[in-house]
Design a protein around this motif. Structure first.
Motif, mmCIF file in Angstrom:
data_model
loop_
_atom_site.group_PDB
_atom_site.id
_atom_site.type_symbol
_atom_site.label_atom_id
_atom_site.label_comp_id
_atom_site.label_asym_id
_atom_site.label_seq_id
_atom_site.Cartn_x
_atom_site.Cartn_y
_atom_site.Cartn_z
ATOM 1 N N ILE A 1 0.865 -1.175 0.000
ATOM 2 C CA ILE A 1 0.000 0.000 0.000
ATOM 3 C C ILE A 1 0.901 1.223 0.000
ATOM 4 C CG2 ILE A 1 -1.853 1.248 1.173
ATOM 5 C CD1 ILE A 1 -2.651 -1.400 2.492
ATOM 6 N N LYS A 2 0.654 2.132 -0.924
ATOM 7 C CA LYS A 2 1.545 3.272 -1.152
ATOM 8 C C LYS A 2 0.764 4.580 -1.118
ATOM 9 C CE LYS A 2 4.175 5.085 -5.129
ATOM 10 N NZ LYS A 2 3.137 6.010 -5.606
ATOM 11 N N SER A 3 1.403 5.647 -0.634
ATOM 12 C CA SER A 3 0.807 6.984 -0.691
ATOM 13 C C SER A 3 1.656 7.877 -1.584
ATOM 14 C CB SER A 3 0.705 7.593 0.722
ATOM 15 O OG SER A 3 1.991 7.815 1.264
ATOM 16 N N ASP A 4 1.033 8.966 -2.067
ATOM 17 C CA ASP A 4 1.775 9.890 -2.950
ATOM 18 C C ASP A 4 1.528 11.352 -2.558
ATOM 19 O OD1 ASP A 4 -0.828 10.251 -3.789
ATOM 20 O OD2 ASP A 4 -0.386 10.077 -5.933
ATOM 21 N N GLY A 5 1.084 11.584 -1.324
ATOM 22 C CA GLY A 5 0.851 12.952 -0.871
ATOM 23 C C GLY A 5 -0.544 13.483 -1.164
ATOM 24 N N THR A 6 -1.359 12.719 -1.878
ATOM 25 C CA THR A 6 -2.743 13.108 -2.155
ATOM 26 C C THR A 6 -3.649 12.461 -1.104
ATOM 27 O OG1 THR A 6 -3.195 11.211 -3.600
ATOM 28 C CG2 THR A 6 -2.188 13.164 -4.607
ATOM 29 N N ASN A 7 -4.938 12.323 -1.414
ATOM 30 C CA ASN A 7 -5.836 11.615 -0.510
ATOM 31 C C ASN A 7 -6.067 10.174 -0.979
ATOM 32 O OD1 ASN A 7 -7.629 12.181 -2.755
ATOM 33 N ND2 ASN A 7 -9.347 11.820 -1.383
ATOM 34 N N LYS A 8 -5.145 9.649 -1.778
ATOM 35 C CA LYS A 8 -5.295 8.287 -2.292
ATOM 36 C C LYS A 8 -4.285 7.327 -1.684
ATOM 37 C CE LYS A 8 -7.434 8.977 -6.833
ATOM 38 N NZ LYS A 8 -7.288 8.714 -8.284
ATOM 39 N N ASN B 1 -14.790 15.857 7.069
ATOM 40 C CA ASN B 1 -14.599 17.142 6.391
ATOM 41 C C ASN B 1 -14.410 16.994 4.886
ATOM 42 O OD1 ASN B 1 -14.673 19.001 8.641
ATOM 43 N ND2 ASN B 1 -12.794 18.022 9.322
ATOM 44 N N GLY B 2 -14.397 15.750 4.397
ATOM 45 C CA GLY B 2 -14.193 15.512 2.968
ATOM 46 C C GLY B 2 -12.886 14.783 2.707
ATOM 47 N N GLU B 3 -12.215 15.126 1.622
ATOM 48 C CA GLU B 3 -10.953 14.474 1.268
ATOM 49 C C GLU B 3 -9.896 14.716 2.343
ATOM 50 O OE1 GLU B 3 -9.628 15.801 -2.526
ATOM 51 O OE2 GLU B 3 -11.299 14.906 -3.621
ATOM 52 N N VAL B 4 -9.056 13.707 2.565
ATOM 53 C CA VAL B 4 -7.943 13.837 3.511
ATOM 54 C C VAL B 4 -6.644 13.771 2.706
ATOM 55 C CG1 VAL B 4 -6.802 12.893 5.558
ATOM 56 C CG2 VAL B 4 -9.298 12.740 5.325
ATOM 57 N N PRO B 5 -6.087 14.925 2.337
ATOM 58 C CA PRO B 5 -4.864 14.932 1.522
ATOM 59 C C PRO B 5 -3.614 14.778 2.380
ATOM 60 C CG PRO B 5 -5.575 17.167 1.924
ATOM 61 C CD PRO B 5 -6.579 16.276 2.610
ATOM 62 N N ASN B 6 -2.450 14.814 1.726
ATOM 63 C CA ASN B 6 -1.146 14.798 2.401
ATOM 64 C C ASN B 6 -0.898 13.525 3.199
ATOM 65 O OD1 ASN B 6 -0.766 17.388 1.376
ATOM 66 N ND2 ASN B 6 -1.556 18.358 3.213
ATOM 67 N N LEU B 7 -1.429 12.380 2.695
ATOM 68 C CA LEU B 7 -1.116 11.100 3.328
ATOM 69 C C LEU B 7 0.364 10.817 3.109
ATOM 70 C CD1 LEU B 7 -4.192 9.013 2.144
ATOM 71 C CD2 LEU B 7 -3.906 10.208 4.317
ATOM 72 N N VAL C 1 -4.647 1.070 8.268
ATOM 73 C CA VAL C 1 -3.458 1.804 7.838
ATOM 74 C C VAL C 1 -3.318 3.039 8.700
ATOM 75 C CG1 VAL C 1 -2.392 3.128 5.972
ATOM 76 C CG2 VAL C 1 -3.537 0.961 5.462
ATOM 77 N N TYR C 2 -2.184 3.155 9.371
ATOM 78 C CA TYR C 2 -1.864 4.343 10.157
ATOM 79 C C TYR C 2 -1.034 5.262 9.264
ATOM 80 C CZ TYR C 2 -3.487 1.985 14.389
ATOM 81 O OH TYR C 2 -4.263 1.350 15.342
ATOM 82 N N ALA C 3 -1.497 6.490 9.068
ATOM 83 C CA ALA C 3 -0.861 7.408 8.122
ATOM 84 C C ALA C 3 -0.519 8.731 8.786
ATOM 85 C CB ALA C 3 -1.770 7.663 6.918
ATOM 86 N N ASN C 4 0.772 9.117 8.698
ATOM 87 C CA ASN C 4 1.139 10.485 9.065
ATOM 88 C C ASN C 4 0.445 11.460 8.126
ATOM 89 O OD1 ASN C 4 4.302 9.500 10.108
ATOM 90 N ND2 ASN C 4 3.141 11.000 11.267
ATOM 91 N N LEU C 5 -0.084 12.547 8.672
ATOM 92 C CA LEU C 5 -0.661 13.604 7.845
ATOM 93 C C LEU C 5 0.332 14.756 7.809
ATOM 94 C CD1 LEU C 5 -4.357 13.507 9.105
ATOM 95 C CD2 LEU C 5 -3.331 12.318 7.162
ATOM 96 N N TYR C 6 0.767 15.108 6.606
ATOM 97 C CA TYR C 6 1.832 16.099 6.421
ATOM 98 C C TYR C 6 1.243 17.508 6.461
ATOM 99 C CZ TYR C 6 6.021 18.228 4.379
ATOM 100 O OH TYR C 6 7.128 18.995 4.145
ATOM 101 N N TYR C 7 1.058 18.029 7.683
ATOM 102 C CA TYR C 7 0.415 19.332 7.856
ATOM 103 C C TYR C 7 1.277 20.301 8.646
ATOM 104 C CZ TYR C 7 -4.087 17.382 6.314
ATOM 105 O OH TYR C 7 -5.100 16.808 5.599
ATOM 106 N N GLY C 8 2.583 20.222 8.553
ATOM 107 C CA GLY C 8 3.425 21.162 9.274
ATOM 108 C C GLY C 8 3.373 20.930 10.764
ATOM 109 N N ASP C 9 2.754 21.861 11.499
ATOM 110 C CA ASP C 9 2.745 21.754 12.952
ATOM 111 C C ASP C 9 1.566 20.956 13.487
ATOM 112 O OD1 ASP C 9 0.780 23.542 12.332
ATOM 113 O OD2 ASP C 9 1.403 25.087 13.759
ATOM 114 N N ARG C 10 0.726 20.398 12.611
ATOM 115 C CA ARG C 10 -0.376 19.541 13.062
ATOM 116 C C ARG C 10 0.128 18.112 13.116
ATOM 117 N NH1 ARG C 10 -5.500 20.437 9.435
ATOM 118 N NH2 ARG C 10 -5.989 18.413 10.334
ATOM 119 N N ASP C 11 0.617 17.681 14.267
ATOM 120 C CA ASP C 11 1.189 16.347 14.429
ATOM 121 C C ASP C 11 0.065 15.346 14.615
ATOM 122 O OD1 ASP C 11 3.545 17.715 14.320
ATOM 123 O OD2 ASP C 11 3.956 17.604 16.460
ATOM 124 N N GLU C 12 -0.297 14.651 13.541
ATOM 125 C CA GLU C 12 -1.518 13.851 13.558
ATOM 126 C C GLU C 12 -1.331 12.585 12.735
ATOM 127 O OE1 GLU C 12 -5.922 15.633 13.783
ATOM 128 O OE2 GLU C 12 -5.006 15.799 11.809
#
Length: 350
Positions: A233-240, A261-267, A277-288
């Motif tokens: 399973i691979k991510s590319d920074g989108t919501n896919k 809230n809709g699409e979840v990008p930055n996977l 699947v546990y995915a880091n969300l690339y949101y700068g200071d939002r460590d999630e």
């Protein structure tokens, strides 16, 4: 009379006229009243469509979603939009009106969303040293050995790390023009992505010698990589999330990821644990971290890690990134880019 007061008087006198004109204009406009444009609607709801119809004799009204007709009417009676019949994500509702030989059309852009994810908290079990020059992109814990991939052109590596001390035991460098990304271990091999080169590499996990490579097909970038026991399973920074063949690593399909809230990008960095699947969300200071069901694409939980790292952080290139699961203790190892600490945490529902 003061000129300003005189002008104000003229404007006040005109307001009733403007109000009447405005009302007449709005009354005659064919448009959606419910659902309002840019509404988020919980999938499964049955929504009664309401439109503002012009005062004229109607021949028919045709209702569609993304161009596919789901209802036809010869009057203005109520229509129910059953969201269960449609997939998650952005939809375009339209109503086409035929009256007196003319056509008119109204639109409402909506998003079908799942229920809100469960909130999770974390408990720090251990804190370990971490190489603060490591631009961490991926982590994997394998029978006592910590594997880590790092990024940046000219600095990208795949390495074995001593968890207790943070010391690099062994490493291999990528080419100077390659930006390393996520990685995972399957059997006796390590699989690692690059960011923009559309290529991944396969290494012997014991020697870190390259034994193969693979190309991306449908995604332009590589971000995170994990394995669920039957496929990659691979991510590319989108919501896919993309699914890859376990042998050829060719992309066999994908699924879009949504929350309330809709699409979840930055996977970003991925880890597969017990069907999720546990995915880091690339949101700068939002460590999630998002906890995703890979069969449905729904975010079923979110872990807020704000406040975990007590070191000084820059605005960019210091993001929370890297997830490894320790099955022996049922805990997670997490860190970030250029962090001087790595944490062992236990995740639990709030």
């Amino acid at each position: 009379m003061n000129r300003r007061f005189k002008q104000a008087g003229i404007i006040l006198a005109m307001l009733p006229i403007l109000f009447v004109i405005s009302c007449k204009t709005q009354k005659g406009k064919f448009e959606f009243v419910n659902p309002a444009n840019e509404s988020r609607i919980l999938k499964g709801e049955k929504v009664a469509l309401k439109l503002n119809f012009p005062q004229t004799e109607i021949d028919s009204v045709v209702y569609s979603v993304d161009g596919d007709i789901f209802e036809r009417k010869t009057d203005t009676s109520s229509v129910v939009f059953n969201t269960d019949d449609f997939s998650y994500g952005n939809k375009r509702l339209s109503a086409k009106l035929y009256a007196q030989g003319k056509e008119d059309i109204a639109y409402s852009e909506i998003t079908l969303v799942p229920p809100a994810p469960k909130p999770y908290a974390f408990e720090v079990v251990n804190t370990f040293p971490h190489d603060e020059t490591a631009f961490t992109q991926g982590l994997y814990y394998d029978n006592g050995t910590l594997y880590e991939s790092t990024g940046r052109e000219g600095e990208s590596t795949l390495r074995k790390v001593d968890l207790a001390t943070g010391k690099v035991l062994q490493k291999i460098d990528l080419a100077a023009n390659e930006f390393g990304e996520g990685m995972t271990i399957v059997g006796d091999k390590a699989y690692m992505l690059t960011w923009l080169n559309k290529k991944g590499y396969i290494y012997n996990k014991n020697t870190l010698q390259q034994v193969g490579s693979f190309d991306y097909q449908n995604s332009e970038k590589g971000w995170g990589l994990t394995h669920d026991g039957k496929r990659f399973i691979k991510s590319d920074g989108t919501n896919k999330l993309y699914f890859l063949d376990p042998v050829t690593l060719k992309e066999t399909g994908s699924i879009a990821v949504f929350d309330d809230n809709g699409e979840v990008p930055n996977l970003n960095e991925l880890e597969y644990v017990d069907g999720k699947v546990y995915a880091n969300l690339y949101y700068g200071d939002r460590d999630e971290i998002a906890i995703i069901n890979p069969e449905t694409g729904l975010v079923e939980g979110k872990v807020n890690f704000v406040g975990l790292y007590d070191g000084k952080r820059a605005a960019v290139d210091n993001e929370f990134n890297g997830i490894a699961y320790k099955p022996d203790t049922k805990t997670f190892l997490v860190t970030g880019k250029l962090w001087n600490k790595l944490y062992e945490v236990r995740i639990k529902e709030r």
